[in-house]
Design a protein around this motif. Structure first.
Motif, PDB file in Angstrom:
ATOM      1  N   GLU A 154       0.797  -1.220   0.000  1.00  0.00           N
ATOM      2  CA  GLU A 154       0.000   0.000   0.000  1.00  0.00           C
ATOM      3  C   GLU A 154       0.837   1.281   0.000  1.00  0.00           C
ATOM      4  O   GLU A 154       0.326   2.356  -0.331  1.00  0.00           O
ATOM      5  CB  GLU A 154      -0.956   0.022   1.199  1.00  0.00           C
ATOM      6  CG  GLU A 154      -0.297   0.063   2.565  1.00  0.00           C
ATOM      7  CD  GLU A 154       0.069  -1.310   3.108  1.00  0.00           C
ATOM      8  OE1 GLU A 154       0.253  -1.423   4.327  1.00  0.00           O
ATOM      9  OE2 GLU A 154       0.178  -2.270   2.300  1.00  0.00           O
ATOM     10  N   ASP A 155       2.115   1.176   0.386  1.00  0.00           N
ATOM     11  CA  ASP A 155       2.958   2.369   0.470  1.00  0.00           C
ATOM     12  C   ASP A 155       3.974   2.471  -0.664  1.00  0.00           C
ATOM     13  O   ASP A 155       4.721   3.450  -0.738  1.00  0.00           O
ATOM     14  CB  ASP A 155       3.721   2.395   1.799  1.00  0.00           C
ATOM     15  CG  ASP A 155       2.795   2.543   2.989  1.00  0.00           C
ATOM     16  OD1 ASP A 155       1.691   3.094   2.807  1.00  0.00           O
ATOM     17  OD2 ASP A 155       3.166   2.102   4.091  1.00  0.00           O
ATOM     18  N   ALA A 156       4.027   1.485  -1.518  1.00  0.00           N
ATOM     19  CA  ALA A 156       5.055   1.457  -2.557  1.00  0.00           C
ATOM     20  C   ALA A 156       4.851   2.578  -3.569  1.00  0.00           C
ATOM     21  O   ALA A 156       3.724   2.961  -3.885  1.00  0.00           O
ATOM     22  CB  ALA A 156       5.054   0.112  -3.260  1.00  0.00           C
ATOM     23  N   ARG A 157       5.975   3.089  -4.050  1.00  0.00           N
ATOM     24  CA  ARG A 157       5.953   4.107  -5.096  1.00  0.00           C
ATOM     25  C   ARG A 157       6.876   3.643  -6.225  1.00  0.00           C
ATOM     26  O   ARG A 157       7.442   2.546  -6.164  1.00  0.00           O
ATOM     27  CB  ARG A 157       6.413   5.453  -4.545  1.00  0.00           C
ATOM     28  CG  ARG A 157       7.823   5.470  -3.995  1.00  0.00           C
ATOM     29  CD  ARG A 157       8.169   6.826  -3.381  1.00  0.00           C
ATOM     30  NE  ARG A 157       9.582   6.894  -3.027  1.00  0.00           N
ATOM     31  CZ  ARG A 157      10.104   6.435  -1.909  1.00  0.00           C
ATOM     32  NH1 ARG A 157       9.334   5.832  -1.014  1.00  0.00           N
ATOM     33  NH2 ARG A 157      11.407   6.558  -1.682  1.00  0.00           N
ATOM     34  N   ALA A 158       7.048   4.476  -7.213  1.00  0.00           N
ATOM     35  CA  ALA A 158       7.890   4.118  -8.354  1.00  0.00           C
ATOM     36  C   ALA A 158       9.284   3.720  -7.888  1.00  0.00           C
ATOM     37  O   ALA A 158       9.870   4.364  -7.018  1.00  0.00           O
ATOM     38  CB  ALA A 158       7.981   5.290  -9.321  1.00  0.00           C
ATOM     39  N   THR A 200      -1.375  -1.243  -5.978  1.00  0.00           N
ATOM     40  CA  THR A 200       0.009  -0.891  -5.680  1.00  0.00           C
ATOM     41  C   THR A 200       0.649  -0.079  -6.803  1.00  0.00           C
ATOM     42  O   THR A 200       0.360  -0.286  -7.990  1.00  0.00           O
ATOM     43  CB  THR A 200       0.843  -2.152  -5.388  1.00  0.00           C
ATOM     44  OG1 THR A 200       2.136  -1.753  -4.885  1.00  0.00           O
ATOM     45  CG2 THR A 200       1.064  -2.980  -6.652  1.00  0.00           C
ATOM     46  N   GLN A 201       1.520   0.839  -6.398  1.00  0.00           N
ATOM     47  CA  GLN A 201       2.264   1.668  -7.354  1.00  0.00           C
ATOM     48  C   GLN A 201       3.715   1.192  -7.487  1.00  0.00           C
ATOM     49  O   GLN A 201       4.565   1.920  -7.999  1.00  0.00           O
ATOM     50  CB  GLN A 201       2.240   3.122  -6.894  1.00  0.00           C
ATOM     51  CG  GLN A 201       0.844   3.708  -6.768  1.00  0.00           C
ATOM     52  CD  GLN A 201       0.109   3.705  -8.098  1.00  0.00           C
ATOM     53  OE1 GLN A 201       0.615   4.213  -9.098  1.00  0.00           O
ATOM     54  NE2 GLN A 201      -1.089   3.121  -8.120  1.00  0.00           N
ATOM     55  N   ALA A 202       3.992  -0.016  -7.027  1.00  0.00           N
ATOM     56  CA  ALA A 202       5.355  -0.550  -7.030  1.00  0.00           C
ATOM     57  C   ALA A 202       5.875  -0.753  -8.441  1.00  0.00           C
ATOM     58  O   ALA A 202       5.109  -0.876  -9.405  1.00  0.00           O
ATOM     59  CB  ALA A 202       5.399  -1.875  -6.274  1.00  0.00           C
TER      60      ALA A 202
END
Length: 350
Positions: free
Chosen positions: A42-46, A64-66
């Motif tokens: 839930e906290d992942a970014r690029a 997710t933005q992983a």
């Protein structure tokens, strides 16, 4: 208030390198894709790596933005199209392998105080008996006390205010956490004792009687073999008339009580708040869930698994899966729970 970073960010790593660390196969994504770190779904970014192995979190995976995800083959289709997919047999294990490479300092407790006056390894505020023997490279932090005749191997860190008793033996590359106490013990290599662990104190032994309880002297030792890890505030009593033994590779959680004369085999897993009564024996690869009690003189066979919040008061065969109070084979336990539920429901309708 400042926001400290306790573990340094890892160097940028390619997806191909991550796959090698994780023993995984890239089935979607550019092998040269840069990975800057790890994060929860839930906290992942690029640029972040995540893992997925529990269907309870399917909604978080979908959003997710992983940059990339470690995933089992059976869940591959659930990984969003824009996320690189690395397929592995056991995503959680692969995650552990990656973290070990990216954050090696998190594998064992770090010294609390930090560097001690440049090249010095023993703090001026530690008390080390002249008859203690420390190999080169031992770190002793402020407030620690090391008794006469103790021997400590190279690369071991003795944390702040830890107490190492007389004639104790501690192997190489160990970590003894702050405020831990070790007495009457022989400890192997690469052992981790977290803060507050107490090793080798009296076992609980009394001859009870109407006129008072007579203390039974505890004259055994504690033997901890290589690669054992013991969580914070766990206690391991020394043997009464033989040794308490913890086998190599065993992992013990926080706040576990190990009584006198207990024998724990190799590569066992014992979860928080378990109580092992005196003289019980665990075979190799036993797993015991949290808040379980094991009665004295009971034997749990190799590879057995005990569910959390159980009471083991009789022998468990090798490979057995037991649970309940008292513990019994899980199929029987589930049948009894189901039958009791149905009986209660019928009673409520009457």
């Amino acid at each position: 208030m400042s926001d400290p970073i306790f573990f340094s960010p890892p160097p940028q790593t390619s997806l191909a390198e991550i796959a090698a660390f994780a023993q995984a196969e890239i089935v979607r994504g550019d092998p040269d894709l840069p990975i800057a770190g790890v994060a929860p779904l839930e906290d992942a970014r690029a640029g972040m790596l995540v893992f997925f192995d529990n269907v309870k979190y399917l909604d978080r995976l979908a959003e997710t933005q992983a940059a990339a995800c470690l995933v089992a083959q059976r869940h591959l289709t659930k990984v969003p199209e824009g996320v690189a997919a690395l397929v592995c047999k056991d995503p959680y294990r692969s995650w552990a392998l990656v973290l070990a490479r990216l954050y090696p300092d998190a594998l064992r407790p770090a010294p609390v105080y930090g560097p001690i006056h440049g090249d010095a390894r023993v703090s001026e505020r530690a008390v080390v008996h002249p008859q203690a023997v420390l190999e080169d490279g031992v770190v002793v932090e402020p407030g620690a006390v090391i008794g006469a005749g103790a021997e400590i191997g190279a690369g071991t860190v003795i944390g702040a205010n830890a107490v190492i008793g007389q004639s104790v033996r501690i192997g190489r590359d160990c970590a003894v956490g702050a405020n831990a106490t070790v007495q009457h013990a022989l400890i192997g290599n690469r052992v981790i004792l977290h803060p507050g662990v107490a090793i080798g104190q009296d076992g609980f032994g009394y001859s009870m009687g109407a006129g008072g309880h007579v203390k039974v002297p505890q004259v055994g030792r504690v033997i901890i073999q290589d690669d054992v890890e013991i969580g914070a505030n766990t206690t391991v009593d020394r043997g009464a008339n033989r040794d308490t033994v913890i086998g190599e590779g065993t992992k013990i959680d926080n706040q576990v009580q190990v009584g006198h004369n207990v024998i724990i085999g190799r590569h066992c897993v014992i979860v928080s708040q378990v109580g092992l009564s005196g003289s019980c024996t665990l075979g190799d690869y036993v797993a015991i869930g949290g808040q379980t009690g094991v009665a004295g003189h009971v034997e749990i066979g190799m590879g057995a698994q005990i569910a959390a919040v159980s009471v083991v008061n009789d022998t468990v065969p090798a490979g057995g899966r037991y649970g309940g109070v008292p513990a019994k084979p899980v199929k029987q336990w589930f049948r009894e729970v189901t039958a009791l539920k149905k009986l209660a429901e019928r009673g409520g309708d009457a």
